[in-house]
Design an enzyme around this catalytic site. Structure first.
Site, PDB file in Angstrom:
ATOM      1  N   CYS A   1      -5.520  -2.868   2.977  1.00 57.86           N
ATOM      2  CA  CYS A   1      -5.587  -2.855   3.949  1.00 57.86           C
ATOM      3  C   CYS A   1      -6.443  -2.993   5.036  1.00 57.86           C
ATOM      4  CB  CYS A   1      -4.974  -1.323   4.630  1.00 57.86           C
ATOM      5  SG  CYS A   1      -3.396  -1.536   5.514  1.00 57.86           S
TER       6      CYS A   1
ATOM      7  N   LYS B   1     -10.254   2.107  -1.704  1.00 56.66           N
ATOM      8  CA  LYS B   1     -10.674   1.353  -0.505  1.00 56.66           C
ATOM      9  C   LYS B   1     -11.968   2.254   0.166  1.00 56.66           C
ATOM     10  CE  LYS B   1      -7.533   1.577   3.922  1.00 56.66           C
ATOM     11  NZ  LYS B   1      -6.057   1.732   4.117  1.00 56.66           N
TER      12      LYS B   1
ATOM     13  N   GLU C   1       1.167  -0.648   0.035  1.00 56.34           N
ATOM     14  CA  GLU C   1       0.212   0.143   0.470  1.00 56.34           C
ATOM     15  C   GLU C   1       0.881   1.092  -0.171  1.00 56.34           C
ATOM     16  OE1 GLU C   1      -3.820   2.254   2.667  1.00 56.34           O
ATOM     17  OE2 GLU C   1      -2.027   0.146   3.749  1.00 56.34           O
TER      18      GLU C   1
END
Length: 290
Positions: free
Chosen positions: A152, A115, A43
C-alpha cells in the site's frame, strides 16, 4: 519463452474473519483455474480496514504468523494449486506489531516482508497500530519467477520499486487498501494512485500488480469508500487489465518474463545508472553533508 500468468483480485470485507477468508479462497480458486500462477489478494483482507480509528481493542487482532488462520488456510490452497500466494496480515512478533506480507510458494513460506512506510492521516491512522517494517525489501525466487512485493503506502515511493528492480524482480506486487479521504470528499486519488505505480513499472520495465478493496466501511470517527480499480500493467507501464470501482473481480494477464528480462538489459536504464551521484537520497532534505 517463459510465460507467467498473474492475477489481481478485489473484494469487500465484513467483520467476520472466517467469511472474509472464505471469500478470498473463492477468488484464489477462480484465479488459479484461469491459469494464474501468482495470485494477489488485497491488504489486510481478514478484517475491515480498522485503521480508520485509534481503538486499543483493534490491536488485539494481530497474531503471530504461526497462529494466523489466513496463512494456515492459504498455505493449503497454494499447495493444492502449486501457486505463489502472498498473504497480507496484521502480525504480532513478541511485543512488536507489523503490517506484513507472508510470501507462500506452493504451501511453503519463503519469507516475510514488513511494510516500510507507515501512513498517518485522517482515516489512515496506521502509525497507531504498526511498527515500521524492519525487513528491508525482498525479491523471492519462486517456482514461477522472481517476485517482489511491497504494501500500500509503499507504492508511492519510487525508491522501493527501484530496489526491487535492482534485486531482480520479474513482477512487483502491491496489496492495497485505499479509497476516499474523510477530511475532504472532493479528493479522488484513484488516477494519481494508478499513475504512480504505472511510473514505477515504466521506469523499471517491470509489470506491476495492484489489488485494492471495495465497499464502504464505517468507523467510529469516519467512513471510507474503497475504490477498487485494481489493475495490472505490462513492462512499459501500460494498463493491460483494470477492475471497476465497486464490483468483486478477478483480473489476469500473461507475460513472457524472459523477454522482459532481456528488455530491461537492452533498454540501458540500469546500465546507465549513476549510484555514486544519488547520495542525497539518503537524507530527508536532499542535502548530503560532506
Amino acid at each position: 519463452m517463459t510465460e507467467l500468468t498473474v492475477a489481481a483480485t478485489q473484494m469487500a470485507c465484513s467483520r467476520d474473519r472466517d467469511e472474509n477468508i472464505a471469500r478470498a479462497e473463492k477468488l484464489v480458486r477462480a484465479a488459479a483455474e484461469r491459469g494464474a500462477k501468482v495470485v494477489l489478494l488485497q491488504e489486510l483482507f481478514e478484517t475491515p480496514y480498522f485503521c480508520k480509528d485509534t481503538e486499543p481493542d483493534m490491536m488485539h487482532l494481530a497474531l503471530p504468523i504461526s497462529e494466523n488462520p489466513a496463512v494456515h488456510h492459504m498455505r493449503s490452497l497454494a499447495a493444492q494449486y502449486g501457486i505463489v500466494l502472498p498473504i497480507s496480515i496484521y502480525e504480532r512478533a513478541n511485543i512488536a506489531q507489523y503490517n506484513s506480507l507472508v510470501m507462500i510458494d506452493s504451501g511453503e513460506i519463503l519469507g516475510v516482508y514488513r511494510k516500510s512506510h507507515i501512513p498517518d492521516g485522517p482515516g489512515y491512522r496506521e502509525k497507531y497500530y504498526f511498527n515500521p517494517g524492519d525487513t528491508g525489501f525482498h525479491v523471492w525466487n519462486t517456482r514461477h519467477g522472481r517476485i517482489g512485493a511491497a504494501i500500500c503506502w509503499d507504492q508511492w515511493f519510487p525508491e522501493a520499486a527501484r530496489v526491487l528492480a535492482l534485486k531482480g524482480a520479474d513482477v512487483i506486487l502491491y496489496p492495497t487498501a485505499i479509497g476516499s479521504e474523510p477530511h475532504d470528499e472532493t479528493i479522488h486519488s484513484r488516477d494519481h494512485w494508478q499513475r504512480t505505480m504505472q511510473g514505477h513499472s515504466a521506469a523499471n520495465l517491470i509489470p506491476v500488480v495492484a489489488s485494492n478493496r471495495i465497499g464502504r466501511e464505517e468507523g467510529e470517527s469516519c467512513a471510507i469508500t474503497f475504490y477498487g480499480s485494481s489493475f495490472i500493467t505490462d513492462a512499459t507501464g501500460a494498463k493491460v487489465a483494470e477492475a471497476s470501482e465497486h464490483e468483486e473481480e478477478i483480473l489476469t494477464a500473461t507475460f513472457d518474463i524472459e523477454r522482459n528480462r532481456r528488455q530491461r538489459v537492452n533498454w540501458g536504464v540500469f546500465r546507465d545508472r549513476r549510484p555514486e551521484l544519488y547520495g542525497d537520497l539518503l537524507t530527508l532534505d536532499g542535502s548530503l553533508r560532506r
